[in-house]
Design an enzyme around this catalytic site. Structure first.
Site, short mmCIF file in Angstrom:
data_model
loop_
_atom_site.label_atom_id
_atom_site.label_comp_id
_atom_site.label_asym_id
_atom_site.label_seq_id
_atom_site.Cartn_x
_atom_site.Cartn_y
_atom_site.Cartn_z
N PHE A 251 14.20 6.26 3.52
CA PHE A 251 14.83 4.98 3.87
C PHE A 251 16.13 5.26 4.61
O PHE A 251 16.98 6.01 4.12
CB PHE A 251 15.12 4.15 2.62
CG PHE A 251 15.64 2.77 2.94
CD1 PHE A 251 14.76 1.73 3.20
CD2 PHE A 251 17.00 2.52 3.00
CE1 PHE A 251 15.23 0.46 3.52
CE2 PHE A 251 17.49 1.25 3.32
CZ PHE A 251 16.60 0.23 3.58
N ASP B 297 20.87 12.16 5.92
CA ASP B 297 21.25 10.79 5.57
C ASP B 297 21.82 10.83 4.15
O ASP B 297 21.08 10.90 3.17
CB ASP B 297 20.02 9.89 5.64
CG ASP B 297 20.30 8.45 5.20
OD1 ASP B 297 21.36 8.22 4.57
OD2 ASP B 297 19.46 7.58 5.45
N LYS C 203 27.85 3.18 2.00
CA LYS C 203 27.81 2.78 0.60
C LYS C 203 29.10 3.11 -0.14
O LYS C 203 30.10 2.42 0.03
CB LYS C 203 26.58 3.39 -0.09
CG LYS C 203 25.25 2.70 0.27
CD LYS C 203 24.12 3.17 -0.60
CE LYS C 203 22.81 2.47 -0.27
NZ LYS C 203 22.77 1.06 -0.71
#
Length: 405
Positions: A140, A225, A254
Site C-alpha cells: 500500500f 515506503d 504519518k
C-alpha cells in the site's frame, strides 16, 4: 455570532461523501493514550490514528511547537523558504542516509514524488526504455492514481479507467519471483520494509538484502515506503536501519507530524539533482506550522529513551496478546515489530477482523485492522505501561464478546 451546529454521526451521512464508514462514536478530546467521545466515555487508544499519533494526543512538546510557530508564520509559497523547514530537513539528513529532503503533505504525495523522481532519474541517466516499476502484492503506497496503481491491492485501483503503465507486481518475500521479472528496463523497486495494510508482514533478512542486490545489479533504485514503519515505529528511527539495508529513496509521513499533516521524501544528492526547478512541487509542502511540529516530533522520538522504550512496550503487547489467546484460541500468531503489531486470526475466525474492531470499541478500546484477517495495533510510541495493561484488559473483553457471541 453564528449558532454552533449540533454535530451527530447522522450529519456524516447527510453531508459527507460516502467513501468512509466511520464508527458511531465521535471523539472530541484526547490526552496521551486516552480519548473521550461526545458522551464523555473514555477509550484507550491502540490505533494512533493508523500509526499517526506517534506521541499520543496533545503531547506537550508538540502543542508548544504549534502554539509558538502559530504566532509567527503560518504559510509561505515555495518562492520563499522558511526556518522550520530547513531545521527539520537538516535533522532528517543528519539522522539518515539522505542528503536531500522534499516536503509535502501526506504519504501518498511523498510516494508520488518518489515514483516521479525514480522515473525521471532513470530516463535521463539510462534512456527512455527504463521505466518499469516493480512493487509487491498487498503493498500500500497511497491513494493517488499513480500510487494506488503501484500498491498491490487491485480492489483499491480497479474501476477508475486505464492505469499508469509499466507497473509489475510480485510476491513479497519471494526473491526468485522478483529476480525473474527485474531487468535493465526496471527503474525502481518499491517496498515497505514492514508491510502495514497488507497484514503486518516482515521481510526476511535474506529477502531485504536480496532486493538491494538485484537493484544494484540492474541499476534500479530501491524505494522504501516508510510512511507507516518510520519515525520510531519499529524501534529504530526508520525501519531500514534495523534491516541493514540502505534504500536510494525513502518516504515518510504519518507519525512524522504526530498528527499534523506532513510528508517527506529523502534521497541522495545525485538522485535529487534530477528534480530540477519546476519539475515537481506542492503548495503546502514545507509549511512552517507542519515543519515546526515535525521538528519537535523528531527531537522527542530520536532519543535512546524513546527508541529503547518501544522495544520494551512491544514485549508487553506480545505477552498480553499471547495470554489472551491462551484462553480464547482465536489467533494463529502475532506479527510485526516494535509498536506495529498484528494479531492474525486463525481459521476458526478467518475474515472477521472487523468484528474484533467493533467489539473493541464497545469495550472502550480503539484498535485497527489490516485486511480481514488481522487485528492491528499501532499505539503511541510512549504509551504508559498502565495504559497498555488497561487496553489489553479491554481487548480481552472484546475477544470474549466475539468468541462467546
Amino acid at each position: 455570532m453564528s449558532e454552533l451546529l449540533a454535530v451527530t454521526r447522522e450529519v456524516f451521512d447527510e453531508v459527507m461523501v460516502p467513501n468512509y464508514a466511520p464508527a458511531k462514536i465521535i471523539p472530541v478530546r484526547g490526552e496521551g493514550s486516552r480519548v473521550w467521545d461526545q458522551e464523555g466515555r473514555e477509550y484507550v487508544d491502540f490505533a494512533g490514528g493508523i500509526a499517526v499519533n506517534g506521541l499520543g494526543h496533545c503531547h506537550p512538546k508538540l502543542v508548544e511547537a504549534l502554539k509558538t510557530q502559530g504566532e509567527k508564520l503560518w504559510h509561505l509559497s515555495n518562492v520563499m523558504t522558511n526556518e522550520p523547514a530547513l531545521r527539520l530537513a537538516k535533522k532528517l539528513v543528519a539522522a539518515t542516509f539522505a542528503d536531500k529532503v522534499y516536503f509535502c503533505n501526506s504519504g501518498a504525495e511523498a510516494n508520488e514524488a518518489a515514483l516521479k523522481l525514480a522515473r525521471r532519474y532513470a530516463i535521463e541517466k539510462f534512456g527512455a526504455h527504463k521505466t518499469q516499476i516493480i512493487a509487491f502484492h498487498q503493498g500500500f503506497h497511497g491513494r493517488t492514481f499513480f500510487t494506488v496503481s503501484v500498491g498491490g491491492q487491485a480492489a483499491y485501483s480497479d474501476g477508475f479507467g486505464p492505469k499508469p503503465a509499466d507497473i509489475t507486481h510480485v510476491a513479497y518475500n519471494d526473491l526468485a519471483e522478483l529476480a525473474a521479472v527485474i531487468s535493465d528496463n526496471t527503474c525502481a523497486v518499491v517496498m515497505e520494509p514492514l508491510q502495514g495494510e497488507g497484514g503486518i508482514i516482515r521481510p526476511t533478512d535474506e529477502f531485504a538484502k536480496g532486493v538491494r542486490e538485484l537493484c544494484d545489479k540492474h541499476n534500479a533504485l530501491l524505494i522504501y515506503d516508510e510512511v507507516q514503519s518510520g519515525v520510531g515505529r519499529t524501534g529504530d528511527l526508520f525501519a531500514y536501519m534495523g534491516l541493514g539495508v540502505t534504500p536510494d529513496i525513502l518516504t515518510s509521513a504519518k507519525a512524522l507530524g504526530g498528527g499534523f499533516p506532513i510528508g517527506a521524501m529523502l534521497t541522495t544528492t545525485d538522485i535529487a539533482s534530477h528534480l530540477k526547478v519546476g519539475t515537481h512541487g506542492s503548495t503546502y509542502g514545507g509549511n512552517p506550522l507542519a515543519c515546526a511540529v515535525a521538528e519537535a516530533v523528531i527531537d522527542v522520538v530520536n532519543t535512546p529513551e524513546v527508541l529503547n522504550g518501544i522495544k520494551q512496550r512491544e514485549q508487553l503487547f506480545r505477552e498480553g496478546i499471547e495470554a489472551i489467546n491462551a484462553k480464547y484460541h482465536c489467533f494463529s500468531e502475532v506479527r510485526g515489530k516494535g509498536l506495529l503489531l498484528g494479531a492474525v486470526l486463525n481459521d476458526d475466525y478467518k475474515g472477521r477482523s472487523r468484528d474484533f474492531l467493533l467489539a473493541s470499541i464497545d469495550q472502550g478500546l480503539m484498535a485497527l485492522v489490516a485486511g480481514t484477517n488481522v487485528v492491528r495495533f499501532a499505539p503511541s510510541l510512549v504509551i504508559p505501561e498502565a495504559d497498555i495493561k488497561e487496553g489489553l484488559v479491554r481487548f480481552e473483553k472484546a475477544v470474549a464478546q466475539v468468541v462467546n457471541a
